[in-house]
Design a protein around this motif. Structure first.
Motif, PDB file in Angstrom:
ATOM      1  N   TYR A 220       0.841  -1.200   0.000  1.00 23.99           N
ATOM      2  CA  TYR A 220       0.000   0.000   0.000  1.00 23.99           C
ATOM      3  C   TYR A 220       0.875   1.248   0.000  1.00 23.99           C
ATOM      4  O   TYR A 220       1.954   1.264   0.597  1.00 23.99           O
ATOM      5  CB  TYR A 220      -0.878   0.061   1.248  1.00 23.99           C
ATOM      6  N   SER A 221       0.378   2.281  -0.639  1.00 21.93           N
ATOM      7  CA  SER A 221       0.965   3.608  -0.535  1.00 21.93           C
ATOM      8  C   SER A 221      -0.160   4.619  -0.749  1.00 21.93           C
ATOM      9  O   SER A 221      -0.821   4.601  -1.786  1.00 21.93           O
ATOM     10  CB  SER A 221       2.075   3.814  -1.564  1.00 21.93           C
ATOM     11  N   PHE A 222      -0.389   5.467   0.239  1.00 19.40           N
ATOM     12  CA  PHE A 222      -1.450   6.464   0.134  1.00 19.40           C
ATOM     13  C   PHE A 222      -1.059   7.671   0.971  1.00 19.40           C
ATOM     14  O   PHE A 222      -0.130   7.612   1.790  1.00 19.40           O
ATOM     15  CB  PHE A 222      -2.799   5.907   0.601  1.00 19.40           C
ATOM     16  N   SER A 223      -1.760   8.751   0.757  1.00 21.42           N
ATOM     17  CA  SER A 223      -1.438   9.980   1.487  1.00 21.42           C
ATOM     18  C   SER A 223      -2.697  10.627   2.053  1.00 21.42           C
ATOM     19  O   SER A 223      -3.814  10.391   1.575  1.00 21.42           O
ATOM     20  CB  SER A 223      -0.709  10.971   0.576  1.00 21.42           C
ATOM     21  N   VAL A 224      -2.472  11.463   3.054  1.00 21.00           N
ATOM     22  CA  VAL A 224      -3.525  12.280   3.656  1.00 21.00           C
ATOM     23  C   VAL A 224      -2.940  13.675   3.876  1.00 21.00           C
ATOM     24  O   VAL A 224      -1.835  13.803   4.414  1.00 21.00           O
ATOM     25  CB  VAL A 224      -3.989  11.705   5.006  1.00 21.00           C
ATOM     26  N   PRO A 225      -3.631  14.722   3.456  1.00 22.04           N
ATOM     27  CA  PRO A 225      -3.122  16.070   3.728  1.00 22.04           C
ATOM     28  C   PRO A 225      -2.910  16.266   5.225  1.00 22.04           C
ATOM     29  O   PRO A 225      -3.788  15.931   6.026  1.00 22.04           O
ATOM     30  CB  PRO A 225      -4.229  16.974   3.190  1.00 22.04           C
ATOM     31  N   GLU A 226      -1.751  16.779   5.583  1.00 22.74           N
ATOM     32  CA  GLU A 226      -1.427  16.945   6.995  1.00 22.74           C
ATOM     33  C   GLU A 226      -2.466  17.813   7.699  1.00 22.74           C
ATOM     34  O   GLU A 226      -2.797  17.575   8.867  1.00 22.74           O
ATOM     35  CB  GLU A 226      -0.033  17.565   7.132  1.00 22.74           C
ATOM     36  N   ILE A 227      -3.026  18.769   6.992  1.00 24.02           N
ATOM     37  CA  ILE A 227      -4.011  19.675   7.576  1.00 24.02           C
ATOM     38  C   ILE A 227      -5.278  18.938   8.018  1.00 24.02           C
ATOM     39  O   ILE A 227      -6.026  19.419   8.872  1.00 24.02           O
ATOM     40  CB  ILE A 227      -4.355  20.798   6.562  1.00 24.02           C
ATOM     41  N   LEU A 228      -5.507  17.746   7.444  1.00 20.09           N
ATOM     42  CA  LEU A 228      -6.709  16.966   7.761  1.00 20.09           C
ATOM     43  C   LEU A 228      -6.411  15.684   8.514  1.00 20.09           C
ATOM     44  O   LEU A 228      -7.330  14.897   8.786  1.00 20.09           O
ATOM     45  CB  LEU A 228      -7.461  16.616   6.462  1.00 20.09           C
ATOM     46  N   TYR A 229      -5.153  15.446   8.854  1.00 22.24           N
ATOM     47  CA  TYR A 229      -4.803  14.145   9.437  1.00 22.24           C
ATOM     48  C   TYR A 229      -5.604  13.844  10.710  1.00 22.24           C
ATOM     49  O   TYR A 229      -6.123  12.735  10.882  1.00 22.24           O
ATOM     50  CB  TYR A 229      -3.302  14.064   9.734  1.00 22.24           C
ATOM     51  N   LEU A 230      -5.725  14.797  11.593  1.00 25.75           N
ATOM     52  CA  LEU A 230      -6.443  14.545  12.851  1.00 25.75           C
ATOM     53  C   LEU A 230      -7.903  14.179  12.593  1.00 25.75           C
ATOM     54  O   LEU A 230      -8.500  13.402  13.356  1.00 25.75           O
ATOM     55  CB  LEU A 230      -6.348  15.758  13.773  1.00 25.75           C
ATOM     56  N   ASP A 231      -8.488  14.723  11.527  1.00 20.49           N
ATOM     57  CA  ASP A 231      -9.878  14.402  11.191  1.00 20.49           C
ATOM     58  C   ASP A 231     -10.049  12.931  10.842  1.00 20.49           C
ATOM     59  O   ASP A 231     -11.120  12.347  11.063  1.00 20.49           O
ATOM     60  CB  ASP A 231     -10.345  15.244  10.004  1.00 20.49           C
ATOM     61  N   PHE A 232      -8.983  12.339  10.261  1.00 25.88           N
ATOM     62  CA  PHE A 232      -9.079  10.954   9.786  1.00 25.88           C
ATOM     63  C   PHE A 232      -8.180  10.001  10.575  1.00 25.88           C
ATOM     64  O   PHE A 232      -8.037   8.837  10.191  1.00 25.88           O
ATOM     65  CB  PHE A 232      -8.710  10.888   8.304  1.00 25.88           C
ATOM     66  N   GLN A 233      -7.624  10.476  11.668  1.00 24.23           N
ATOM     67  CA  GLN A 233      -6.678   9.653  12.417  1.00 24.23           C
ATOM     68  C   GLN A 233      -7.311   8.350  12.909  1.00 24.23           C
ATOM     69  O   GLN A 233      -6.723   7.267  12.781  1.00 24.23           O
ATOM     70  CB  GLN A 233      -6.119  10.440  13.612  1.00 24.23           C
ATOM     71  N   ASN A 234      -8.504   8.421  13.476  1.00 23.88           N
ATOM     72  CA  ASN A 234      -9.158   7.211  13.977  1.00 23.88           C
ATOM     73  C   ASN A 234      -9.437   6.216  12.860  1.00 23.88           C
ATOM     74  O   ASN A 234      -9.260   5.001  13.038  1.00 23.88           O
ATOM     75  CB  ASN A 234     -10.459   7.567  14.699  1.00 23.88           C
ATOM     76  N   THR A 235      -9.842   6.721  11.699  1.00 24.52           N
ATOM     77  CA  THR A 235     -10.109   5.852  10.551  1.00 24.52           C
ATOM     78  C   THR A 235      -8.841   5.137  10.107  1.00 24.52           C
ATOM     79  O   THR A 235      -8.854   3.928   9.835  1.00 24.52           O
ATOM     80  CB  THR A 235     -10.672   6.680   9.380  1.00 24.52           C
ATOM     81  N   ILE A 236      -7.739   5.873  10.042  1.00 26.91           N
ATOM     82  CA  ILE A 236      -6.474   5.284   9.598  1.00 26.91           C
ATOM     83  C   ILE A 236      -5.943   4.285  10.628  1.00 26.91           C
ATOM     84  O   ILE A 236      -5.453   3.203  10.267  1.00 26.91           O
ATOM     85  CB  ILE A 236      -5.442   6.394   9.334  1.00 26.91           C
ATOM     86  N   GLU A 237      -6.060   4.606  11.908  1.00 28.70           N
ATOM     87  CA  GLU A 237      -5.591   3.679  12.938  1.00 28.70           C
ATOM     88  C   GLU A 237      -6.416   2.404  12.954  1.00 28.70           C
ATOM     89  O   GLU A 237      -5.869   1.303  13.146  1.00 28.70           O
ATOM     90  CB  GLU A 237      -5.626   4.369  14.306  1.00 28.70           C
ATOM     91  N   ARG A 238      -7.719   2.511  12.735  1.00 29.03           N
ATOM     92  CA  ARG A 238      -8.562   1.308  12.656  1.00 29.03           C
ATOM     93  C   ARG A 238      -8.188   0.476  11.433  1.00 29.03           C
ATOM     94  O   ARG A 238      -8.120  -0.749  11.489  1.00 29.03           O
ATOM     95  CB  ARG A 238     -10.040   1.705  12.612  1.00 29.03           C
TER      96      ARG A 238
END
Length: 270
Positions: A220-238
């Motif tokens: 896998y290789s994907f990115s998330v804008p740093e400005i939005l990381y906290l918004d999606f942190q739980n989703t990514i950790e799950r």
């Protein structure tokens, strides 16, 4: 992997994926391609988007059939054509993945349309539109499971689905198993607002002893804008926890690792 099996994998590519006037695949490229298929077969990924050559869907179907003859694959895979793109699909894994995604409260979509100064969470009208599209694909894939039951075991099934209303970048993000997906209004522009944006880039890799003790494969290789990381942190950790669970359920890959880097690029092509 012994020499005979390497020769089988190279032969499978040469027999089915050769394109006139193009250089043949190197041995390393043949082995990497097999690793991509293997991640789908052992349910570490729901699908793989074939981008190794401009081979047609029927060629890719024949290639997977050749792989099955080696006995290296444990599941009957499916070839799904979406416009000019071909995906190799683990039907059961993909159906479960889409069902779970659609049960979430709001899809994890990032709007990177070129009219914005910065990427942002997609509005409800966008997520609902994508949800309907994913439901159509899910329904199609379930129908293929029914059809597969009528076919001879060991055959590689194939089907096609497409709508000009679909943003394929967004849908492929979900089909390929990424925890978040990008969206942009392609009816207005194919450009995006990610130029020089600070991106948190995730890369997931593992060794595959069945191919080579020394070859590390990027799954896998994907990115998330740093400005939005906290918004999606739980989703990514799950997503990470679920991937680790799947990894521990299989034996084809070993030494799982995930790296995180911060990057800025002058242009991002989605």
């Amino acid at each position: 992997m012994d020499t005979v099996l390497k020769e089988q994998l190279v032969f499978a590519v040469q027999k089915t994926l050769r394109i006139k006037e193009r250089k043949p695949f190197s041995e390393l490229r043949c082995l990497n391609l097999f690793a991509e298929i293997l991640t789908v077969d052992c349910e570490l990924k729901p699908t793989f988007l074939f981008d190794y050559s401009p081979a047609r869907a029927e060629q890719i179907q024949k290639y997977v059939q050749e792989l099955q003859k080696t006995g290296l694959l444990s599941r009957d895979l499916h070839i799904l054509s979406i416009e000019d793109n071909t995906l190799i699909v683990n039907l059961n894994k993909t159906i479960k993945h889409l069902e779970r995604t659609l049960q979430e409260n709001g899809l994890p979509i990032i709007d990177v349309s070129s009219n914005w100064d910065n990427p942002r969470r997609a509005e409800a009208c966008v997520t609902e539109q994508v949800k309907v599209q994913l439901e159509l694909i899910l329904k199609h894939l379930k129908s293929q499971v029914v059809q597969r039951g009528k076919r001879e075991s060991g055959t590689v099934s194939e089907s096609a689905i497409f709508s000009s209303e679909w943003n394929l970048c967004t849908l492929f993000g979900f089909l390929l198993g990424f925890p978040v997906s990008y969206w942009f209004d392609f009816k207005k522009s194919f450009e995006n607002c990610l130029s020089m944006a600070e991106l948190r880039v995730f890369s997931v890799s593992a060794f595959c002893p069945r191919i080579s003790k020394n070859l590390k494969h990027q799954m896998y290789s994907f990115s998330v804008p740093e400005i939005l990381y906290l918004d999606f942190q739980n989703t990514i950790e799950r997503w990470n926890r679920d991937l680790m669970f799947d990894f521990n359920m299989q034996s084809s890959f070993s030494e799982f690792s995930i790296s995180i880097n911060i990057a800025r690029e002058p242009a991002i092509i989605l």
